[in-house]
Scaffold this motif. Structure first.
Motif, PDB file in Angstrom:
ATOM      1  N   GLY A  63       0.903  -1.068   0.024  1.00 50.47           N
ATOM      2  CA  GLY A  63      -0.080  -0.101   0.082  1.00 50.47           C
ATOM      3  C   GLY A  63       0.816   1.269   0.029  1.00 50.47           C
ATOM      4  N   GLY A  64       2.044   1.263  -0.690  1.00 47.15           N
ATOM      5  CA  GLY A  64       3.063   2.487  -0.910  1.00 47.15           C
ATOM      6  C   GLY A  64       3.985   2.539   0.503  1.00 47.15           C
ATOM      7  N   GLN A  65       3.653   1.628   1.444  1.00 49.67           N
ATOM      8  CA  GLN A  65       4.509   2.119   2.624  1.00 49.67           C
ATOM      9  C   GLN A  65       5.595   0.674   2.669  1.00 49.67           C
ATOM     10  OE1 GLN A  65       4.024   3.515   5.674  1.00 49.67           O
ATOM     11  NE2 GLN A  65       5.970   2.601   6.175  1.00 49.67           N
ATOM     12  N   LEU A  66       7.036   1.054   2.681  1.00 48.05           N
ATOM     13  CA  LEU A  66       8.088   0.160   2.635  1.00 48.05           C
ATOM     14  C   LEU A  66       7.945  -0.708   4.149  1.00 48.05           C
ATOM     15  CD1 LEU A  66      10.702  -0.880   1.318  1.00 48.05           C
ATOM     16  CD2 LEU A  66      11.688   0.838   2.650  1.00 48.05           C
ATOM     17  N   VAL A  67       7.918  -1.946   3.828  1.00 51.06           N
ATOM     18  CA  VAL A  67       7.757  -2.799   5.059  1.00 51.06           C
ATOM     19  C   VAL A  67       8.763  -4.185   5.023  1.00 51.06           C
ATOM     20  CG1 VAL A  67       6.115  -4.547   5.992  1.00 51.06           C
ATOM     21  CG2 VAL A  67       5.330  -2.577   5.086  1.00 51.06           C
ATOM     22  N   TRP A  68       9.178  -4.474   6.083  1.00 50.42           N
ATOM     23  CA  TRP A  68      10.322  -5.449   5.988  1.00 50.42           C
ATOM     24  C   TRP A  68       9.588  -6.696   6.844  1.00 50.42           C
ATOM     25  CZ3 TRP A  68      11.846  -0.453   7.020  1.00 50.42           C
ATOM     26  CH2 TRP A  68      12.760   0.106   6.211  1.00 50.42           C
ATOM     27  N   ARG A  69       9.485  -7.777   6.276  1.00 53.43           N
ATOM     28  CA  ARG A  69       8.750  -8.850   6.832  1.00 53.43           C
ATOM     29  C   ARG A  69       9.872  -9.991   7.130  1.00 53.43           C
ATOM     30  NH1 ARG A  69       3.800  -9.077   7.479  1.00 53.43           N
ATOM     31  NH2 ARG A  69       3.088  -7.673   5.757  1.00 53.43           N
ATOM     32  N   VAL A  90       8.535  -4.717  10.245  1.00 53.70           N
ATOM     33  CA  VAL A  90       9.370  -3.820  10.680  1.00 53.70           C
ATOM     34  C   VAL A  90       8.775  -2.716   9.615  1.00 53.70           C
ATOM     35  CG1 VAL A  90      11.255  -2.534  10.961  1.00 53.70           C
ATOM     36  CG2 VAL A  90      11.195  -4.970  11.633  1.00 53.70           C
ATOM     37  N   PHE A  91       8.550  -1.502   9.881  1.00 53.41           N
ATOM     38  CA  PHE A  91       8.183  -0.380   9.087  1.00 53.41           C
ATOM     39  C   PHE A  91       8.330   0.947   9.944  1.00 53.41           C
ATOM     40  CE2 PHE A  91       4.027  -1.317  10.836  1.00 53.41           C
ATOM     41  CZ  PHE A  91       3.268  -0.204  10.968  1.00 53.41           C
ATOM     42  N   VAL A  92       8.537   2.082   9.110  1.00 53.13           N
ATOM     43  CA  VAL A  92       8.880   3.282   9.388  1.00 53.13           C
ATOM     44  C   VAL A  92       7.412   4.020   9.462  1.00 53.13           C
ATOM     45  CG1 VAL A  92      10.018   5.559   9.583  1.00 53.13           C
ATOM     46  CG2 VAL A  92      11.079   3.295   8.882  1.00 53.13           C
ATOM     47  N   GLU A  93       7.179   4.807  10.654  1.00 49.23           N
ATOM     48  CA  GLU A  93       5.914   5.633  10.586  1.00 49.23           C
ATOM     49  C   GLU A  93       6.335   6.960  11.477  1.00 49.23           C
ATOM     50  OE1 GLU A  93       2.724   4.633   9.041  1.00 49.23           O
ATOM     51  OE2 GLU A  93       2.197   6.601   9.626  1.00 49.23           O
ATOM     52  N   ASP A  94       5.983   8.014  10.969  1.00 55.90           N
ATOM     53  CA  ASP A  94       6.258   9.278  11.598  1.00 55.90           C
ATOM     54  C   ASP A  94       7.804   9.135  12.087  1.00 55.90           C
ATOM     55  OD1 ASP A  94       3.655  10.249  10.864  1.00 55.90           O
ATOM     56  OD2 ASP A  94       2.778   9.240  12.433  1.00 55.90           O
ATOM     57  N   ASN A  95       8.741   8.957  11.231  1.00 55.14           N
ATOM     58  CA  ASN A  95      10.128   8.903  11.933  1.00 55.14           C
ATOM     59  C   ASN A  95      10.216   8.126  13.099  1.00 55.14           C
ATOM     60  OD1 ASN A  95      10.655  10.828   9.910  1.00 55.14           O
ATOM     61  ND2 ASN A  95      10.313  12.481  11.209  1.00 55.14           N
ATOM     62  N   GLY A 140      19.676 -12.292  11.451  1.00 55.71           N
ATOM     63  CA  GLY A 140      20.549 -11.356  10.840  1.00 55.71           C
ATOM     64  C   GLY A 140      19.829 -10.689   9.827  1.00 55.71           C
ATOM     65  N   GLN A 141      18.625 -11.292   9.266  1.00 54.73           N
ATOM     66  CA  GLN A 141      17.626 -10.348   8.344  1.00 54.73           C
ATOM     67  C   GLN A 141      16.979  -9.229   9.267  1.00 54.73           C
ATOM     68  OE1 GLN A 141      15.067 -13.597   6.964  1.00 54.73           O
ATOM     69  NE2 GLN A 141      16.410 -13.676   5.260  1.00 54.73           N
ATOM     70  N   LEU A 142      16.423  -9.656  10.558  1.00 51.61           N
ATOM     71  CA  LEU A 142      15.852  -8.868  11.430  1.00 51.61           C
ATOM     72  C   LEU A 142      16.834  -7.623  11.723  1.00 51.61           C
ATOM     73  CD1 LEU A 142      13.332  -7.856  13.026  1.00 51.61           C
ATOM     74  CD2 LEU A 142      14.236  -9.457  14.753  1.00 51.61           C
ATOM     75  N   ARG A 143      18.022  -7.996  12.027  1.00 52.70           N
ATOM     76  CA  ARG A 143      18.876  -6.771  12.371  1.00 52.70           C
ATOM     77  C   ARG A 143      19.016  -5.814  11.033  1.00 52.70           C
ATOM     78  NH1 ARG A 143      23.572  -9.782  13.123  1.00 52.70           N
ATOM     79  NH2 ARG A 143      22.881 -10.500  15.015  1.00 52.70           N
ATOM     80  N   ALA A 144      19.205  -6.511  10.050  1.00 53.22           N
ATOM     81  CA  ALA A 144      19.396  -5.650   8.876  1.00 53.22           C
ATOM     82  C   ALA A 144      18.597  -4.792   8.620  1.00 53.22           C
ATOM     83  CB  ALA A 144      19.680  -6.454   7.759  1.00 53.22           C
ATOM     84  N   ALA A 145      16.957  -5.383   8.839  1.00 53.43           N
ATOM     85  CA  ALA A 145      15.697  -4.597   8.617  1.00 53.43           C
ATOM     86  C   ALA A 145      15.663  -3.395   9.657  1.00 53.43           C
ATOM     87  CB  ALA A 145      14.584  -5.711   8.694  1.00 53.43           C
ATOM     88  N   LEU A 146      16.078  -3.820  10.754  1.00 53.86           N
ATOM     89  CA  LEU A 146      15.949  -2.586  11.859  1.00 53.86           C
ATOM     90  C   LEU A 146      16.923  -1.653  11.748  1.00 53.86           C
ATOM     91  CD1 LEU A 146      15.575  -4.981  15.099  1.00 53.86           C
ATOM     92  CD2 LEU A 146      13.954  -3.337  13.944  1.00 53.86           C
ATOM     93  N   ASN A 147      18.139  -1.994  11.249  1.00 50.55           N
ATOM     94  CA  ASN A 147      19.337  -0.948  10.783  1.00 50.55           C
ATOM     95  C   ASN A 147      18.682  -0.034   9.868  1.00 50.55           C
ATOM     96  OD1 ASN A 147      21.595   0.216  11.409  1.00 50.55           O
ATOM     97  ND2 ASN A 147      22.454  -1.161   9.304  1.00 50.55           N
ATOM     98  N   GLU A 148      18.155  -0.393   8.651  1.00 53.67           N
ATOM     99  CA  GLU A 148      17.932   0.232   7.600  1.00 53.67           C
ATOM    100  C   GLU A 148      16.780   0.975   7.895  1.00 53.67           C
ATOM    101  OE1 GLU A 148      16.989  -1.504   3.643  1.00 53.67           O
ATOM    102  OE2 GLU A 148      18.314  -3.400   4.232  1.00 53.67           O
ATOM    103  N   ALA A 149      15.464   0.588   8.809  1.00 55.82           N
ATOM    104  CA  ALA A 149      14.532   1.121   9.132  1.00 55.82           C
ATOM    105  C   ALA A 149      14.969   2.578  10.156  1.00 55.82           C
ATOM    106  CB  ALA A 149      13.708   0.342  10.019  1.00 55.82           C
ATOM    107  N   ALA A 150      16.072   2.154  10.919  1.00 51.21           N
ATOM    108  CA  ALA A 150      16.651   3.294  11.768  1.00 51.21           C
ATOM    109  C   ALA A 150      17.110   4.436  11.103  1.00 51.21           C
ATOM    110  CB  ALA A 150      17.351   2.638  12.774  1.00 51.21           C
ATOM    111  N   LYS A 151      17.728   4.084  10.131  1.00 53.62           N
ATOM    112  CA  LYS A 151      18.555   5.053   9.235  1.00 53.62           C
ATOM    113  C   LYS A 151      17.244   5.867   8.563  1.00 53.62           C
ATOM    114  CE  LYS A 151      22.757   2.697   8.404  1.00 53.62           C
ATOM    115  NZ  LYS A 151      23.717   1.871   7.712  1.00 53.62           N
TER     116      LYS A 151
END
Length: 115
Positions: free
Chosen positions: A54-60, A75-80, A100-111
């Motif tokens: 739905g236009g939202q970047l999501v890591w599953r 994992v997703f980013v909402e309102d910073n 490792g995938q979760l760690r990478a997803a959280l790192n990308e989302a945090a950035k």
């Protein structure tokens, strides 16, 4: 809540934006957020994990629960802010590769949330 409910049911859902009540009981107004774009230096461990709903970047990240049923951590980013949605029952059993995938997803989302 449709997004979270669809996760609980094990179905891919469309991310729904929170709705603020309109003036004098009128229709609500959707919260506006800036578009989220993936980092140019995305971690290769998130390939196949990262997608748009739905236009939202999501890591599953696929995982299991305590009785070995297939589940996912989302994992997703909402309102910073980084949002982590656990599987139903709040238990996620991850292999070292899934971790490792979760760690990478959280790192990308945090950035992305810092932008």
């Amino acid at each position: 809540m449709e997004f979270v409910d669809s996760l609980a049911g094990g179905h891919a859902g469309t991310a729904m934006r929170p709705v603020r009540p309109g003036p004098a009981g009128g229709q609500g107004v959707a919260t506006v957020t800036r578009p989220v774009t993936p980092s140019a230096a995305a971690d290769p461990r998130t390939v196949g994990v990262r997608h748009y709903e739905g236009g939202q970047l999501v890591w599953r990240v696929q995982c299991g629960d305590l009785i070995s049923r297939e589940r996912a951590v989302t994992v997703f980013v909402e309102d910073n802010q980084v949002v982590v949605v656990s599987p139903p029952g709040e238990t996620a059993r991850l292999t070292s590769g899934q971790l490792g995938q979760l760690r990478a997803a959280l790192n990308e989302a945090a950035k992305m949330a810092e932008r």
